[in-house]
Every structure is written in C-alpha cells, then in structure tokens.
Design an enzyme around this catalytic site. Structure first.
Site, short mmCIF file in Angstrom:
data_model
loop_
_atom_site.label_atom_id
_atom_site.label_comp_id
_atom_site.label_asym_id
_atom_site.label_seq_id
_atom_site.Cartn_x
_atom_site.Cartn_y
_atom_site.Cartn_z
N HIS A 157 -15.87 8.96 -28.56
CA HIS A 157 -16.61 7.98 -29.43
C HIS A 157 -16.30 6.49 -28.40
O HIS A 157 -16.21 5.82 -29.06
CB HIS A 157 -15.98 7.86 -30.77
CG HIS A 157 -16.50 9.31 -31.59
ND1 HIS A 157 -17.20 9.53 -32.33
CD2 HIS A 157 -15.43 10.07 -31.66
CE1 HIS A 157 -16.71 10.97 -32.65
NE2 HIS A 157 -15.59 10.93 -32.42
N LYS A 284 -19.45 -11.74 -8.34
CA LYS A 284 -20.20 -10.96 -8.60
C LYS A 284 -20.31 -9.86 -7.35
O LYS A 284 -20.33 -10.26 -6.65
CB LYS A 284 -21.23 -11.13 -9.48
CG LYS A 284 -21.05 -11.42 -10.75
CD LYS A 284 -22.87 -11.02 -11.60
CE LYS A 284 -22.00 -9.89 -12.26
NZ LYS A 284 -23.42 -9.28 -13.06
N ASN A 286 -21.57 -5.61 -7.28
CA ASN A 286 -22.96 -4.75 -8.83
C ASN A 286 -22.65 -3.46 -8.24
O ASN A 286 -22.38 -2.69 -7.14
CB ASN A 286 -23.88 -5.34 -8.87
CG ASN A 286 -24.13 -7.07 -9.69
OD1 ASN A 286 -23.06 -7.44 -10.22
ND2 ASN A 286 -24.50 -7.66 -8.76
N GLU A 291 -26.08 2.35 -10.94
CA GLU A 291 -27.48 2.16 -11.79
C GLU A 291 -28.31 2.66 -11.43
O GLU A 291 -28.89 3.49 -12.01
CB GLU A 291 -27.01 0.69 -11.81
CG GLU A 291 -25.91 0.27 -12.21
CD GLU A 291 -26.03 -1.56 -12.27
OE1 GLU A 291 -26.38 -1.89 -13.55
OE2 GLU A 291 -25.96 -2.19 -11.27
N GLN A 323 -52.53 22.19 -7.96
CA GLN A 323 -52.40 21.47 -6.85
C GLN A 323 -51.62 19.99 -7.71
O GLN A 323 -50.43 19.34 -6.56
CB GLN A 323 -53.64 20.55 -6.33
CG GLN A 323 -53.79 19.27 -5.15
CD GLN A 323 -54.64 18.84 -4.34
OE1 GLN A 323 -55.82 19.93 -4.49
NE2 GLN A 323 -56.04 17.64 -4.05
N LYS A 326 -47.64 19.10 -6.32
CA LYS A 326 -46.65 19.53 -5.32
C LYS A 326 -45.25 17.22 -5.15
O LYS A 326 -44.44 17.49 -5.01
CB LYS A 326 -47.61 18.97 -4.31
CG LYS A 326 -47.87 20.17 -4.02
CD LYS A 326 -49.01 20.51 -2.11
CE LYS A 326 -49.46 22.17 -3.19
NZ LYS A 326 -50.00 22.31 -4.22
N1 ARG Z 1 -54.57 22.45 -2.37
C1 ARG Z 1 -54.79 23.26 -2.92
C2 ARG Z 1 -53.12 23.36 -4.42
O1 ARG Z 1 -52.61 23.19 -4.07
C3 ARG Z 1 -54.86 24.82 -2.54
C4 ARG Z 1 -55.68 26.05 -3.24
C5 ARG Z 1 -56.62 25.54 -3.33
N2 ARG Z 1 -57.52 26.40 -3.81
C6 ARG Z 1 -58.82 26.37 -4.64
N3 ARG Z 1 -59.33 27.05 -4.96
N4 ARG Z 1 -59.45 25.31 -3.88
O2 ARG Z 1 -52.73 23.95 -4.95
#
Ligand code: ARG
Length: 459
Positions: A157, A284, A286, A291, A323, A326
């Site tokens: 605590h 200071k 920091n 952080e 897509q 990513k």
């Molecule tokens: N750029 C697409 C992705 O990252 C690749 C696959 C695309 N496939 C499609 N049928 N348009 O998912």
C-alpha cells in the site's frame, strides 16, 4: 499510369485518392527482406514441382537477389501506385527479367504472401525481443548480486511494511522479465508455422509442396487449414499481448525509479546521461527516461486493443481491414526494442543510496511483525500475538519511541512471554535474516534465488 494486376476485369483506372487511401507500401516496405526471402523459396518449390521450369526459377531468383541488393543499397524506389511491398517487388522483377517474372505469383496470393512476410518478421523480432530481455535480466541479477547486504523498506500500500534486501526487490523485477521472455519464446511455437500455400483462401489445384517451402524457410510446421491461415492474425496479437505484459512490468519499474529519485525518497541517484534538466528551474534533474517508459506503455496497450478491435467483427477469410495490423505491430516492436535497450543501459548507471535505504528501513515500526512471530514461537496464537503487538506499537507511537527504544519493562507489561532477547528480533538485519522460508528475503534465500536464476539464464 501503371497497370494494376487486376486490370483485366476493370475498365476504369483507380482514382488517385483511392490509391492514397489504400496503399500500404509506405509502411509495409519494412517487410521487403522477408518478402524476397519468401518469394525465392516459393520459386524454388515451383521448379522442384515442375510447375515452372528450372531455368525460369533460376532467372526469377537471380532477379530477386538483384532487387534485394538494390533495396539494401537504397537504389530501389518504392511507389504508391503499386500499392504494397509485394506488388512493388513483383513489378520490379517483371521489369528486370520480363514475362518470366509473371510466373512467380503462380499458386500464391497476396493473402498468404502477406501472412508469410508477417510471420518471418515476427519470428525475427520475437528472437530479438527475447535476446534483449535476456540482457536486461543479466543486468538486473548482476545488480542484485552486487547489492547483497543492503537493506531497504519493503512496501505494501506504499506504506513501509517489512525490511527486505534490495537484492530481493531487484530480483522481483528480474523474475517478471524472465516470465516475459518465456512468454515470447513460447509464442514462437505458434508463430513459426508456414502459411504460404493457403493461396487466396482455398488452396490450389496446382501440385505445390508446402513442406518443402517450410523446410527452406525454417518453419517447424505447415498450417493445416487454408481458410484459417489467411484469416488469422493471432500471432501478431499474441506478440502484442506479450509486449503489453512486458511494458506493464517496465512501467512499474519505471514508476519506482521515478519515486525513488524524488527527494522525499532519495533512494537512488541517476546519472546525468539518463536524466534531463528543467528549462526553468536550474536545480532540477528529472527522470524523463523512466517517465517516458511509463508513458509509452499506453501506446503499446493501445496497439493491442487496436488490433483486437480491428479483428473482432471480421467474417472469414481475408479482409482488407487486416492490412491495419502492420503499423501497430511495427510501433510496438520499435517501442519495446528501444525501451529494453535503454533500460538495461540506464540500470547499470543507477546508484543506490545505502544510507537512505537503510535508515528508512530502520525507522518506523517495520519489525512489528517480527515481535508477533516472536510471541507465536513462544506459544501465543497468531491472532492474539497480532493484537498484543498492535497495542505495543500504539503505545510506542503515543510515547514517541521506536521499537528499539522501548525498555524491557515496557515490553514485558504487554506480555510476560517477552524477554531480553526481543531486541535481537527487532533489528532490521536480524529481521531480514530470519525470513528464511523458501523464496523469502534472507541473504541465504536471496543468494539461492540468484544462483537458480543465473543457471536458468544460461539454458
Ligand atoms: N497489403 C495487403 C495487406 O497487408 C496485402 C494483401 C492484399 N490482399 C488483397 N486481397 N487485397 O493485407
């Protein structure tokens, strides 16, 4: 105007705004190595199976290797019109070697191709994350070993609870990071499965050999259901989950570093290299790095939630929504790698202030539990011992005395079971040494813990 691969069925060109909206090459170009590696394996398999001629495969492989060099040397221009990394590389191949280049995409779709690239990327980055965690675990356990003997207040605590060894506290983090590393390594079992050969979603009528591709690319297994294969982003999400757990641990450590460097605690001093000054207040120093580690945990959680949400309503199989997997993944990978690297570096430069830690461990009533356990050893039921000790602490507070300052007469007035040896039990060093249960904070147990931990790191 570049010709799209689907131009056959279309009469109008894609609008510029749509091209901009749908492209992914601006970020998925990061997968280029894996895309080429996967394509080379695919071409070799096509030739082995007699789907394309050996000479054609050789030409394709040579072309792909040249493209690899071009990209590596910064001579390759990725362009938005080709939408993604896959089509950019394929278009460059066709430009380089002519029509034969058009044979590479036989028995393959971008749906299984992108799944392959992502798994190759994930496999590499998961190994890398585990390696960085190992470095951090070594740094922490080294620091724990070198800090043996230093006593600090242990908290519950955020209140001083019982004295513990600083080494024990540091090892608590080492244990967390070790579990994190195990989680990443375990995820590799599920990551390292070949998706290529699922094609668009149904497999192919051409006589491909998926096991051969798996062997060429070092995959342990071949995925068993083509629909699942192109629909699935579990591996990405699992990495992001492991990353979120890891960042939660990093953030707790960062939080303690911030607290401990505050004047109120003054448990640590961070070197100038890992702190920053204030543009206004000259005095200071920091803990910005710690952080920011705490702060960046938010975006790592966000990336996980973003992908879970993106996936939750998708019907099988591939949907373009995917897509969007990513950027969150890349962002998390980058955040984790830089954070782990700098944390390991920074930790080596932290100075623990033994004087402050020990005086804080000794002040207050942190050995009260030891008095209760003393009474238990003399036959008093724990509940009763807790109450007696509570009254004793109350008395000490009211009379502005520490536990060490109470006289034997005062002690004995609370229970005749208390004798002069009580003073041995309320010393912090003794208190710590007495916590000799397995996993406890006694020096022997902590040394044993460090030894077992080190041994595990070597395997
Ligand atoms: N750029 C697409 C992705 O990252 C690749 C696959 C695309 N496939 C499609 N049928 N348009 O998912």
């Amino acid at each position: 105007m570049t010709q799209k691969p689907w131009a056959g069925r279309f009469t109008e060109a894609t609008s510029k705004s749509v091209e901009k909206y749908t492209e992914s090459v601006s970020f998925d170009r990061r997968l280029w190595r894996y895309d080429i590696e996967g394509s080379i394996a695919h071409a070799r398999m096509l030739a082995k199976q007699g789907i394309i001629a050996k000479k054609e495969a050789d030409l394709i492989v040579r072309g792909l290797k040249e493209i690899y060099q071009d990209i590596e040397k910064g001579r390759f221009i990725f362009c938005e019109e080709f939408e993604d990394v896959h089509m950019n590389i394929e278009a460059a191949l066709i430009k380089k070697i002519g029509d034969t280049g058009g044979k590479l995409h036989t028995a393959r779709s971008r749906n299984d191709q992108v799944a392959l690239d992502m798994r190759l990327f994930l496999r590499h980055e998961t190994h890398e994350t585990a390696r960085l965690l190992l470095v951090l675990e070594k740094v922490l356990s080294d620091k724990a070993e070198r800090s043996m003997g230093v006593i600090m207040p242990g908290y519950t605590h955020t209140q001083r609870a019982q004295p513990v060894l600083l080494s024990h506290h540091l090892m608590a983090y080492a244990q967390m990071f070790d579990r994190d590393r195990q989680r990443f390594s375990d995820a590799l079992k599920r990551i390292n499965v070949l998706p290529l050969g699922a094609c668009a979603l149904a497999g192919t009528s051409l006589p491909i050999d998926r096991a051969y591709v798996a062997k060429l690319l070092g995959f342990d297994k071949v995925s068993e259901n083509s629909i699942d294969t192109v629909s699935d982003r579990d591996a990405v999400i699992e990495y992001l989950s492991c990353a979120s757990l890891l960042m939660m641990h990093v953030s707790r450590l960062a939080e303690e570093l911030v607290l401990w460097s505050a004047e109120e605690f003054s448990f640590i001093e961070m070197s100038d290299a890992y702190t920053t000054g204030s543009s206004l207040m000259p005095q200071k120093k920091n803990p910005d790095v710690a952080e920011l580690m705490r702060g960046r945990t938010g975006r790592v959680y966000g990336n996980l939630v973003s992908l879970l949400t993106m996936m939750k309503g998708l019907p099988l199989s591939y949907n373009r929504d995917m897509q969007e997997d990513k950027e969150p993944l890349f962002d998390t990978v980058d955040t984790i790698k830089t954070t782990l690297g700098i944390l390991a570096e920074m930790f080596g430069s932290i100075k623990f202030r033994k004087d402050r830690l020990e005086s804080s461990a000794g002040s207050g009533y942190s050995t009260a539990t030891d008095i209760a356990e003393y009474l238990v050893r003399r036959g008093m039921p724990f509940r009763k011992a807790h109450e007696v000790t509570g009254r004793l602490v109350r008395y000490a507070i009211d009379n502005s005395k520490t536990l060490k300052e109470l006289t034997l007469k005062e002690y004995a007035s609370f229970s005749p079971l208390i004798e002069s040896d009580i003073y041995r039990w309320i010393d912090e060093g003794r208190s710590v040494a007495a916590k000799d249960s397995f996993g406890g904070t006694s020096p022997g147990r902590v040394r044993e813990q460090i030894r077992a931990f080190r041994k595990r790191l070597k395997n």
